[in-house]
Design a protein around this motif. Structure first.
Motif, PDB file in Angstrom:
ATOM      1  N   THR A 116       0.845  -1.190   0.000  1.00 47.10           N
ATOM      2  CA  THR A 116       0.000   0.000   0.000  1.00 47.10           C
ATOM      3  C   THR A 116       0.881   1.240   0.000  1.00 47.10           C
ATOM      4  OG1 THR A 116      -0.120   0.171   2.412  1.00 47.10           O
ATOM      5  CG2 THR A 116      -1.807  -1.164   1.330  1.00 47.10           C
ATOM      6  N   VAL A 117       0.330   2.331  -0.529  1.00 46.22           N
ATOM      7  CA  VAL A 117       0.927   3.646  -0.375  1.00 46.22           C
ATOM      8  C   VAL A 117      -0.140   4.585   0.153  1.00 46.22           C
ATOM      9  CG1 VAL A 117       2.619   3.273  -2.215  1.00 46.22           C
ATOM     10  CG2 VAL A 117       0.428   4.357  -2.767  1.00 46.22           C
ATOM     11  N   THR A 118       0.288   5.736   0.662  1.00 48.12           N
ATOM     12  CA  THR A 118      -0.631   6.724   1.202  1.00 48.12           C
ATOM     13  C   THR A 118      -0.451   8.033   0.443  1.00 48.12           C
ATOM     14  OG1 THR A 118       0.831   7.769   2.837  1.00 48.12           O
ATOM     15  CG2 THR A 118      -0.199   5.661   3.449  1.00 48.12           C
ATOM     16  N   TYR A 119      -1.216   9.026   0.817  1.00 48.76           N
ATOM     17  CA  TYR A 119      -0.987  10.374   0.300  1.00 48.76           C
ATOM     18  C   TYR A 119       0.189  11.005   1.041  1.00 48.76           C
ATOM     19  CZ  TYR A 119      -5.089  10.800  -2.724  1.00 48.76           C
ATOM     20  OH  TYR A 119      -5.989  10.668  -3.747  1.00 48.76           O
ATOM     21  N   VAL A 120       0.827  11.974   0.380  1.00 48.12           N
ATOM     22  CA  VAL A 120       1.979  12.673   0.956  1.00 48.12           C
ATOM     23  C   VAL A 120       1.806  14.170   0.753  1.00 48.12           C
ATOM     24  CG1 VAL A 120       3.288  12.349  -1.205  1.00 48.12           C
ATOM     25  CG2 VAL A 120       4.512  12.901   0.913  1.00 48.12           C
ATOM     26  N   GLN A 121       2.221  14.934   1.743  1.00 47.43           N
ATOM     27  CA  GLN A 121       2.231  16.396   1.631  1.00 47.43           C
ATOM     28  C   GLN A 121       3.671  16.878   1.546  1.00 47.43           C
ATOM     29  OE1 GLN A 121      -0.355  19.061   1.631  1.00 47.43           O
ATOM     30  NE2 GLN A 121       1.555  19.898   0.823  1.00 47.43           N
ATOM     31  N   HIS A 122       4.018  17.536   0.451  1.00 49.25           N
ATOM     32  CA  HIS A 122       5.344  18.139   0.312  1.00 49.25           C
ATOM     33  C   HIS A 122       5.330  19.504   1.003  1.00 49.25           C
ATOM     34  CE1 HIS A 122       5.375  15.125  -2.882  1.00 49.25           C
ATOM     35  NE2 HIS A 122       6.688  15.233  -2.922  1.00 49.25           N
ATOM     36  N   VAL A 123       6.379  19.773   1.788  1.00 45.56           N
ATOM     37  CA  VAL A 123       6.461  21.016   2.556  1.00 45.56           C
ATOM     38  C   VAL A 123       7.842  21.621   2.344  1.00 45.56           C
ATOM     39  CG1 VAL A 123       6.448  22.015   4.865  1.00 45.56           C
ATOM     40  CG2 VAL A 123       4.820  20.212   4.294  1.00 45.56           C
ATOM     41  N   LEU A 124       7.882  22.887   1.981  1.00 45.72           N
ATOM     42  CA  LEU A 124       9.143  23.590   1.795  1.00 45.72           C
ATOM     43  C   LEU A 124       9.757  23.872   3.154  1.00 45.72           C
ATOM     44  CD1 LEU A 124      10.856  24.739  -0.539  1.00 45.72           C
ATOM     45  CD2 LEU A 124       9.708  26.935  -0.140  1.00 45.72           C
ATOM     46  N   HIS A 125      10.963  23.349   3.364  1.00 47.77           N
ATOM     47  CA  HIS A 125      11.629  23.545   4.650  1.00 47.77           C
ATOM     48  C   HIS A 125      11.949  25.020   4.873  1.00 47.77           C
ATOM     49  CE1 HIS A 125      13.810  22.418   8.203  1.00 47.77           C
ATOM     50  NE2 HIS A 125      14.899  23.029   7.778  1.00 47.77           N
ATOM     51  N   ASP A 126      11.976  25.416   6.141  1.00 50.32           N
ATOM     52  CA  ASP A 126      12.195  26.815   6.506  1.00 50.32           C
ATOM     53  C   ASP A 126      13.424  27.395   5.808  1.00 50.32           C
ATOM     54  OD1 ASP A 126      10.054  26.516   8.168  1.00 50.32           O
ATOM     55  OD2 ASP A 126      11.225  26.339  10.015  1.00 50.32           O
ATOM     56  N   ALA A 128      14.310  27.413   2.777  1.00 53.76           N
ATOM     57  CA  ALA A 128      14.816  26.718   1.593  1.00 53.76           C
ATOM     58  C   ALA A 128      14.099  27.203   0.340  1.00 53.76           C
ATOM     59  CB  ALA A 128      14.634  25.215   1.743  1.00 53.76           C
ATOM     60  N   SER A 129      14.799  27.095  -0.775  1.00 55.04           N
ATOM     61  CA  SER A 129      14.201  27.344  -2.079  1.00 55.04           C
ATOM     62  C   SER A 129      13.973  26.004  -2.762  1.00 55.04           C
ATOM     63  CB  SER A 129      15.130  28.203  -2.945  1.00 55.04           C
ATOM     64  OG  SER A 129      15.352  29.463  -2.345  1.00 55.04           O
ATOM     65  N   PRO A 130      12.920  25.868  -3.556  1.00 56.65           N
ATOM     66  CA  PRO A 130      12.696  24.601  -4.263  1.00 56.65           C
ATOM     67  C   PRO A 130      13.880  24.277  -5.163  1.00 56.65           C
ATOM     68  CG  PRO A 130      10.755  26.023  -4.398  1.00 56.65           C
ATOM     69  CD  PRO A 130      11.855  26.857  -3.829  1.00 56.65           C
ATOM     70  N   PRO A 131      14.333  23.043  -5.173  1.00 55.03           N
ATOM     71  CA  PRO A 131      15.430  22.660  -6.071  1.00 55.03           C
ATOM     72  C   PRO A 131      15.048  22.885  -7.525  1.00 55.03           C
ATOM     73  CG  PRO A 131      14.986  20.931  -4.453  1.00 55.03           C
ATOM     74  CD  PRO A 131      13.869  21.917  -4.359  1.00 55.03           C
ATOM     75  N   ALA A 132      16.038  23.091  -8.361  1.00 50.77           N
ATOM     76  CA  ALA A 132      15.790  23.273  -9.787  1.00 50.77           C
ATOM     77  C   ALA A 132      15.051  22.071 -10.346  1.00 50.77           C
ATOM     78  CB  ALA A 132      17.115  23.465 -10.523  1.00 50.77           C
ATOM     79  N   GLY A 133      14.003  22.322 -11.088  1.00 50.14           N
ATOM     80  CA  GLY A 133      13.229  21.245 -11.688  1.00 50.14           C
ATOM     81  C   GLY A 133      12.120  20.706 -10.819  1.00 50.14           C
ATOM     82  N   PHE A 134      12.057  21.114  -9.554  1.00 55.32           N
ATOM     83  CA  PHE A 134      10.987  20.630  -8.672  1.00 55.32           C
ATOM     84  C   PHE A 134       9.640  21.197  -9.117  1.00 55.32           C
ATOM     85  CE2 PHE A 134       8.321  21.384  -4.876  1.00 55.32           C
ATOM     86  CZ  PHE A 134       8.098  20.057  -4.525  1.00 55.32           C
ATOM     87  N   ARG A 135       8.631  20.328  -9.150  1.00 50.70           N
ATOM     88  CA  ARG A 135       7.280  20.757  -9.539  1.00 50.70           C
ATOM     89  C   ARG A 135       6.615  21.443  -8.342  1.00 50.70           C
ATOM     90  NH1 ARG A 135       3.642  16.758 -10.839  1.00 50.70           N
ATOM     91  NH2 ARG A 135       4.817  15.146  -9.759  1.00 50.70           N
ATOM     92  N   THR A 136       6.616  22.757  -8.350  1.00 55.14           N
ATOM     93  CA  THR A 136       6.149  23.510  -7.187  1.00 55.14           C
ATOM     94  C   THR A 136       4.667  23.295  -6.899  1.00 55.14           C
ATOM     95  OG1 THR A 136       5.829  25.464  -8.598  1.00 55.14           O
ATOM     96  CG2 THR A 136       7.921  25.283  -7.414  1.00 55.14           C
ATOM     97  N   GLU A 137       3.912  22.796  -7.876  1.00 56.57           N
ATOM     98  CA  GLU A 137       2.491  22.520  -7.612  1.00 56.57           C
ATOM     99  C   GLU A 137       2.320  21.419  -6.566  1.00 56.57           C
ATOM    100  OE1 GLU A 137       3.500  20.203 -11.459  1.00 56.57           O
ATOM    101  OE2 GLU A 137       4.000  22.134 -10.529  1.00 56.57           O
ATOM    102  N   LEU A 138       3.369  20.624  -6.330  1.00 53.40           N
ATOM    103  CA  LEU A 138       3.285  19.597  -5.296  1.00 53.40           C
ATOM    104  C   LEU A 138       3.143  20.202  -3.908  1.00 53.40           C
ATOM    105  CD1 LEU A 138       5.976  17.034  -6.535  1.00 53.40           C
ATOM    106  CD2 LEU A 138       3.488  16.772  -6.603  1.00 53.40           C
TER     107      LEU A 138
END
Length: 233
Positions: A116-126, A128-138
């Motif tokens: 099984t898998v579950t849902y996941v919430q992506h959270v920008l760490h304090d 930090a900037s999103p890494p290059a190529g990261f889909r910010t809609e996540l």
């Protein structure tokens, strides 16, 4: 407060130089509403305080990784695990308290389901900037997590699907999930958000320069497997 132990669950945490976050990751496993019978930390020859921090947690087994790479770390953890169910967490992620309890209950109620898998919430760490190529809609909300940190699996599924492929520096989970899907392994998605995934500048799975190429290779392999399967009489 002591939580009840699940007698047949191994939690596997893989890490390399994870001193910044690993205490929080381990605490999230230990303080859940259900406690794994076994917690294994596979340390990829860290040069920071990772091992020192792990040793402060009673009941956690620390093993030095015998080889290199994320895939080999997962494979070593599975080989060392003694329990019939295995779960995974990275050093920089966080389980919500009910994760283990929810997945254990589901797997026991559905013996035909292999993982099984579950849902996941992506959270920008304090800070930090999103890494290059990261889909910010996540960052906008929870999504189904076909990643290791959400998965609970019966150990025997790894004999059926095979181990993680060490030729993938990253994307080894994408390749494994594709192989499991192509093999029609019964699985389920629990519609609950039970994992928090930190997004930060040193996240290997998000910032590796070969991410796109390796994910494309995993998808091409899946297409080739399907083509071969369709051509078999």
């Amino acid at each position: 407060m002591t939580t009840p132990a699940s007698p047949d669950v191994s939690a596997i945490l893989i890490v390399r130089n994870g001193a910044r976050f690993i205490a929080d990751a381990l605490t999230s496993v230990i303080q859940g509403t259900l406690h794994p019978a076994e917690i294994l930390v596979i340390d990829g020859q860290s040069t920071d305080r990772t091992a020192e921090i792990v040793r402060t947690f009673a009941g956690v087994t620390l093993a030095r990784q015998e080889s290199q790479g994320i895939a080999n770390a997962y494979n070593q953890g599975i080989a060392l695990a003694r329990c019939g169910f295995v779960l995974f967490i990275s050093h920089d992620d966080h389980w919500l308290p009910e994760k283990l309890e929810r997945q254990v209950a589901f797997m026991h109620a559905h013996p035909q389901v292999q993982y099984t898998v579950t849902y996941v919430q992506h959270v920008l760490h304090d800070g930090a900037s999103p890494p290059a190529g990261f889909r910010t809609e996540l960052l906008d909300g929870p999504v189904p997590g076909f990643i290791m940190e959400t998965m609970m699996a019966r150990r025997e599924v790894f004999a059926r699907v095979g181990p993680f492929d060490p030729s993938f520096a990253i994307g080894e989970d994408t390749d494994w999930f594709a192989r499991a899907r192509d093999a029609r392994v019964p699985m389920a998605v629990l519609p609950e958000t039970l994992v928090i995934k930190r997004v930060h500048d040193t996240n290997a799975s998000l910032s590796h320069p070969q991410t796109s190429a390796l994910l494309l290779r995993a998808m091409r392999r899946s297409v080739e497997r399907k083509r071969v399967a369709a051509s078999d009489p």
